[in-house]
Design a protein around this motif. Structure first.
Motif, mmCIF file in Angstrom:
data_model
loop_
_atom_site.group_PDB
_atom_site.id
_atom_site.type_symbol
_atom_site.label_atom_id
_atom_site.label_comp_id
_atom_site.label_asym_id
_atom_site.label_seq_id
_atom_site.Cartn_x
_atom_site.Cartn_y
_atom_site.Cartn_z
ATOM 1 N N SER A 9 0.806 -1.224 0.000
ATOM 2 C CA SER A 9 0.000 0.000 0.000
ATOM 3 C C SER A 9 0.843 1.279 0.000
ATOM 4 C CB SER A 9 -0.966 0.007 1.184
ATOM 5 O OG SER A 9 -0.248 -0.034 2.405
ATOM 6 N N ALA A 10 2.026 1.260 0.593
ATOM 7 C CA ALA A 10 2.861 2.464 0.643
ATOM 8 C C ALA A 10 3.997 2.415 -0.380
ATOM 9 C CB ALA A 10 3.435 2.634 2.045
ATOM 10 N N ALA A 11 3.944 1.477 -1.304
ATOM 11 C CA ALA A 11 5.027 1.305 -2.283
ATOM 12 C C ALA A 11 4.605 1.777 -3.663
ATOM 13 C CB ALA A 11 5.430 -0.167 -2.353
ATOM 14 N N THR A 12 5.591 2.140 -4.458
ATOM 15 C CA THR A 12 5.389 2.399 -5.876
ATOM 16 C C THR A 12 5.914 1.170 -6.600
ATOM 17 O OG1 THR A 12 5.689 4.771 -5.591
ATOM 18 C CG2 THR A 12 6.017 3.891 -7.816
ATOM 19 N N VAL A 13 5.082 0.581 -7.441
ATOM 20 C CA VAL A 13 5.462 -0.643 -8.139
ATOM 21 C C VAL A 13 5.286 -0.422 -9.645
ATOM 22 C CG1 VAL A 13 5.089 -3.124 -8.320
ATOM 23 C CG2 VAL A 13 4.626 -1.964 -6.152
ATOM 24 N N MET A 14 6.351 -0.707 -10.400
ATOM 25 C CA MET A 14 6.323 -0.537 -11.853
ATOM 26 C C MET A 14 6.964 -1.750 -12.515
ATOM 27 S SD MET A 14 7.614 3.410 -11.976
ATOM 28 C CE MET A 14 7.433 3.653 -13.709
ATOM 29 N N PRO A 62 0.120 -16.478 -11.924
ATOM 30 C CA PRO A 62 -0.536 -17.269 -12.969
ATOM 31 C C PRO A 62 -0.831 -16.392 -14.182
ATOM 32 C CG PRO A 62 -1.715 -17.461 -10.879
ATOM 33 C CD PRO A 62 -0.675 -16.426 -10.694
ATOM 34 N N GLU A 63 -0.755 -16.975 -15.371
ATOM 35 C CA GLU A 63 -1.012 -16.227 -16.602
ATOM 36 C C GLU A 63 -2.393 -15.568 -16.565
ATOM 37 O OE1 GLU A 63 -0.142 -16.970 -21.270
ATOM 38 O OE2 GLU A 63 -1.250 -18.556 -20.242
ATOM 39 N N THR A 64 -3.357 -16.241 -15.931
ATOM 40 C CA THR A 64 -4.718 -15.704 -15.833
ATOM 41 C C THR A 64 -4.784 -14.476 -14.923
ATOM 42 O OG1 THR A 64 -5.167 -17.281 -14.054
ATOM 43 C CG2 THR A 64 -5.823 -17.932 -16.286
ATOM 44 N N GLY A 65 -3.749 -14.235 -14.110
ATOM 45 C CA GLY A 65 -3.730 -13.101 -13.193
ATOM 46 C C GLY A 65 -3.071 -11.859 -13.762
ATOM 47 N N ILE A 66 -2.671 -11.916 -15.021
ATOM 48 C CA ILE A 66 -2.037 -10.758 -15.646
ATOM 49 C C ILE A 66 -3.091 -10.006 -16.446
ATOM 50 C CG2 ILE A 66 -0.355 -10.028 -17.379
ATOM 51 C CD1 ILE A 66 1.395 -12.351 -16.475
ATOM 52 N N SER A 67 -3.265 -8.712 -16.113
ATOM 53 C CA SER A 67 -4.276 -7.937 -16.842
ATOM 54 C C SER A 67 -3.732 -6.579 -17.241
ATOM 55 C CB SER A 67 -5.547 -7.779 -15.996
ATOM 56 O OG SER A 67 -5.277 -7.070 -14.823
ATOM 57 N N GLY A 68 -4.110 -6.180 -18.431
ATOM 58 C CA GLY A 68 -3.658 -4.905 -18.974
ATOM 59 C C GLY A 68 -2.308 -5.061 -19.630
ATOM 60 N N GLU A 69 -1.892 -4.029 -20.330
ATOM 61 C CA GLU A 69 -0.585 -4.030 -20.997
ATOM 62 C C GLU A 69 0.497 -3.806 -19.947
ATOM 63 O OE1 GLU A 69 1.927 -3.100 -24.680
ATOM 64 O OE2 GLU A 69 -0.238 -3.193 -24.714
ATOM 65 N N LEU A 70 1.444 -4.722 -19.868
ATOM 66 C CA LEU A 70 2.500 -4.627 -18.862
ATOM 67 C C LEU A 70 3.849 -4.359 -19.521
ATOM 68 C CD1 LEU A 70 1.520 -7.463 -16.358
ATOM 69 C CD2 LEU A 70 0.855 -5.066 -16.361
ATOM 70 N N ALA A 71 3.975 -3.194 -20.145
ATOM 71 C CA ALA A 71 5.235 -2.780 -20.761
ATOM 72 C C ALA A 71 6.144 -2.196 -19.677
ATOM 73 C CB ALA A 71 4.967 -1.737 -21.837
ATOM 74 N N MET A 72 7.437 -2.125 -19.981
ATOM 75 C CA MET A 72 8.395 -1.567 -19.032
ATOM 76 C C MET A 72 7.977 -0.164 -18.615
ATOM 77 S SD MET A 72 12.501 -0.924 -19.464
ATOM 78 C CE MET A 72 12.798 -2.580 -19.985
ATOM 79 N N GLY A 73 7.993 0.093 -17.303
ATOM 80 C CA GLY A 73 7.628 1.399 -16.766
ATOM 81 C C GLY A 73 6.167 1.552 -16.399
ATOM 82 N N ALA A 77 -0.464 -2.841 -9.816
ATOM 83 C CA ALA A 77 -0.882 -3.271 -8.487
ATOM 84 C C ALA A 77 -0.591 -4.763 -8.383
ATOM 85 C CB ALA A 77 -2.375 -3.007 -8.285
ATOM 86 N N LEU A 78 -0.065 -5.183 -7.236
ATOM 87 C CA LEU A 78 0.204 -6.597 -6.975
ATOM 88 C C LEU A 78 -0.827 -7.092 -5.971
ATOM 89 C CD1 LEU A 78 4.083 -6.389 -6.563
ATOM 90 C CD2 LEU A 78 2.805 -7.140 -8.572
ATOM 91 N N SER A 107 -2.291 -3.713 -14.464
ATOM 92 C CA SER A 107 -1.820 -2.411 -14.918
ATOM 93 C C SER A 107 -2.691 -1.306 -14.324
ATOM 94 C CB SER A 107 -1.877 -2.343 -16.447
ATOM 95 O OG SER A 107 -1.631 -1.026 -16.875
ATOM 96 N N LEU A 108 -2.044 -0.267 -13.829
ATOM 97 C CA LEU A 108 -2.771 0.904 -13.327
ATOM 98 C C LEU A 108 -2.802 2.009 -14.374
ATOM 99 C CD1 LEU A 108 -1.375 1.049 -9.681
ATOM 100 C CD2 LEU A 108 -3.541 0.063 -10.475
ATOM 101 N N ALA A 109 -2.105 1.819 -15.483
ATOM 102 C CA ALA A 109 -2.030 2.837 -16.534
ATOM 103 C C ALA A 109 -3.316 2.911 -17.347
ATOM 104 C CB ALA A 109 -0.853 2.556 -17.463
ATOM 105 N N THR A 110 -4.039 1.815 -17.476
ATOM 106 C CA THR A 110 -5.224 1.759 -18.317
ATOM 107 C C THR A 110 -6.268 2.776 -17.878
ATOM 108 O OG1 THR A 110 -4.801 -0.598 -18.407
ATOM 109 C CG2 THR A 110 -6.829 0.145 -19.384
ATOM 110 N N ALA A 111 -6.564 2.790 -16.576
ATOM 111 C CA ALA A 111 -7.594 3.705 -16.074
ATOM 112 C C ALA A 111 -7.168 5.151 -16.262
ATOM 113 C CB ALA A 111 -7.881 3.435 -14.596
#
Length: 116
Positions: A9-14, A62-73, A77-78, A107-111
């Motif tokens: 909750s207090a971390a930045t994750v990229m 798991p592959e099913t737990g990956i959502s949104g485009e996950l490009a570098m940077g 959210a984990l 991915s948090l970038a989508t929203a």
């Protein structure tokens, strides 16, 4: 095996490196699957910044737990991140470390990009 919940909750994750299939056996190229669900496992390297420190963590999901485009940077959210200490012996050498596993990487970038 003991699992330690990790508070993000207090971390930045990229994303530091895009997701790749997790290899179970490097000699044969066999891919790892979740023992309970049979889902293919992926490895996502993330930059985890908290308390004025930054680390690169390799997270299995798991592959099913990956959502949104996950490009570098991409900020992510984990969900359900846990740390598992491990130790083994190979060719007379003891090794140890911490393995990280999450239920999902989202991915948090989508929203944010749709609102712009």
């Amino acid at each position: 095996m003991r699992q330690i919940p990790v508070d993000t909750s207090a971390a930045t994750v990229m994303v530091a490196k895009t997701p790749e299939p997790k290899v179970k056996d490097r000699r044969t190229g066999e891919l790892a699957v979740d023992a309970e669900t049979g889902a293919k496992l992926m490895t996502v390297n993330v930059m985890f910044a908290a308390n004025d420190e930054v680390e690169i963590l390799s997270v299995t999901v798991p592959e099913t737990g990956i959502s949104g485009e996950l490009a570098m940077g991409t900020p992510v959210a984990l969900t359900g991140l846990v740390a598992r200490p491990w130790e083994n012996e190979f060719n007379g050498q003891k090794r140890h470390g911490i393995a990280f596993r999450a239920i999902a990487v989202t991915s948090l970038a989508t929203a944010g990009s749709k609102a712009a």
